[in-house]
Enzyme design. Sequence first.
Site, PDB file in Angstrom:
ATOM      1  N   GLN A   1       1.903  -5.758  -3.290  1.00 43.43           N
ATOM      2  CA  GLN A   1       2.286  -5.862  -1.878  1.00 43.43           C
ATOM      3  C   GLN A   1       3.640  -5.169  -1.644  1.00 43.43           C
ATOM      4  OE1 GLN A   1       1.167  -9.251  -3.293  1.00 43.43           O
ATOM      5  NE2 GLN A   1      -0.835  -8.412  -2.923  1.00 43.43           N
TER       6      GLN A   1
ATOM      7  N   ASP B   1       0.817  -1.223   0.000  1.00 44.73           N
ATOM      8  CA  ASP B   1       0.000   0.000   0.000  1.00 44.73           C
ATOM      9  C   ASP B   1       0.847   1.268   0.000  1.00 44.73           C
ATOM     10  OD1 ASP B   1      -2.275  -1.675   0.293  1.00 44.73           O
ATOM     11  OD2 ASP B   1      -1.908  -1.758   2.444  1.00 44.73           O
TER      12      ASP B   1
ATOM     13  N   GLY C   1      -4.571  -3.977  -4.358  1.00 46.61           N
ATOM     14  CA  GLY C   1      -5.529  -2.981  -4.811  1.00 46.61           C
ATOM     15  C   GLY C   1      -4.763  -1.714  -5.116  1.00 46.61           C
ATOM     16  N   HIS C   2      -4.764  -1.316  -6.353  1.00 46.26           N
ATOM     17  CA  HIS C   2      -4.044  -0.103  -6.745  1.00 46.26           C
ATOM     18  C   HIS C   2      -5.058   0.979  -7.087  1.00 46.26           C
ATOM     19  CE1 HIS C   2      -0.157  -2.406  -7.963  1.00 46.26           C
ATOM     20  NE2 HIS C   2      -0.358  -2.334  -6.673  1.00 46.26           N
TER      21      HIS C   2
ATOM     22  N   LYS D   1       2.244   2.401  -5.016  1.00 45.75           N
ATOM     23  CA  LYS D   1       2.910   1.955  -6.251  1.00 45.75           C
ATOM     24  C   LYS D   1       2.054   2.239  -7.479  1.00 45.75           C
ATOM     25  CE  LYS D   1       3.131  -2.190  -4.545  1.00 45.75           C
ATOM     26  NZ  LYS D   1       2.700  -1.948  -3.164  1.00 45.75           N
TER      27      LYS D   1
END
Length: 447
Positions: free
Chosen positions: A229, A21, A48-49, A24
């Site tokens: 991650q 988180d 989750g981006h 990225k």
Amino acid sequence: MNRSPRNTLSNLIVVGAQWGDEGKGKIVDLLTDHFDIVARYQGGHNAGHTVIIEGKKYVLHLIPSGILHPKKLCIIGNGVVIDPLALKNEIDGLESAGVSCHGRLFISNRSHVILEYHRLAEKQDEDSRGEERIGTTNRGIGPTYEDKMGRRGLRFCDFLDPQILRQNIEACIRTKQGLLPAIKGISVDKLFADAQKLAEELSEYVADTAVLLNESIDKGKNVLFEGAQGTLLDIDHGTYPYVTASNATAGGASTGTGVGPTRIDGVLGISKAYTTRVGGGPFPTELLDELGERIRQEGQEFGSSTGRPRRCGWFDVAVVRYAKMINCLDSLVITKMDVLDSLSEIKICTGYRYKGSLMKSFPPEIGVLAECRPEYVAVKGWNSRTAGIREYEKLPQLAKDYISRIADLVGMEISLVSTGPDRCETAIVSQDLRLSRLIPSITQGNI
Ligand code: IMP
């Protein structure tokens, strides 16, 4: 075979330097203009981006955020585990927002497939751990990698073959029956029928992505490798067992895509200006007080996949130095600087003390890490707004001092600072030569 000279940084890995988180997605999105292909190399829809472009928010779990750039190709590499339904939903969501995946998204035929019993196995596993739960995302990620390593997994090339698909499902259900009581509730016929339908719908995206990537690099195309991650969640190098089940570190980019390490030219680490972690496991600089809650609210630190509140704490030099070594980072990006805007004092953890002695390296034993006491230096907060600032020179002096302090303590250059979620809310710190060859318009101040 062409191989770019080492100093050109044509092919770059973006990797998380903390517990995930780190932001990225935004940085990958920012860099994508300078690459032809974005390739995701591990993890699954546990990631989750979030990317915000011109005020519009996109949350991507499996598909690289490069998909939001119309001319770029996106690869989901062999190291990724794919829930076909989650992928189909993500493709449909993008298509309905006007973002087309046809001819631009390629899934490795060697990537492994997540099926319903993987999620059931994960739930049972977590329940059996009681207090020691890992706090997984419940997406079936770990059990799918277990089947991969147990050599009974289902790869996408086999998923597309109805006969192999059925055989694999039957064999897996047979093998797991004794260990996984809930599997009795699964209908093989329904699982097979649903899977087969998804296989047909996704077949247009399946390709030998290792060939595609290597041939593209031969032709002089540039690839951005997108890690999910972060280093401390890596199965080998992270805070085991409180980790994810894949290699989130830079090494995973080669095994997870089939592009040899000597074809990759650099690694960019991403870290927040503080630290967060989701799920269980030791977190030496965690703030369990009001300040932690304030950072959580300011930074909107809630998981983009699960919505869970993230644990928050001070910047930890021991963590990022470790990430620097494990990934051989060339440069560091600091994100979410603006979240600290209202603090009058900020602490930086410079290292750990264990039983009175300073630790020389990051400990592998989880019990030791849990007992490590952070050593802090306190610095004055800048107490003014950095949010949205795009030029490094315009940052308050104390904010610049904070960046320099981190750079000194970690022992590496910081190239970019992110001051807000939007693509344009980013300030350049260094005019590093290697980076400026790679991303000239960024290092010339033109984001
Ligand atoms: P899993 O990846 O769902 O097996 O979860 C294992 C651990 O990794 C848990 O602590 C999760 O909270 C954490 N994790 C997995 N994906 C992410 C992510 O994208 N960001 C942060 N933590 C994650």
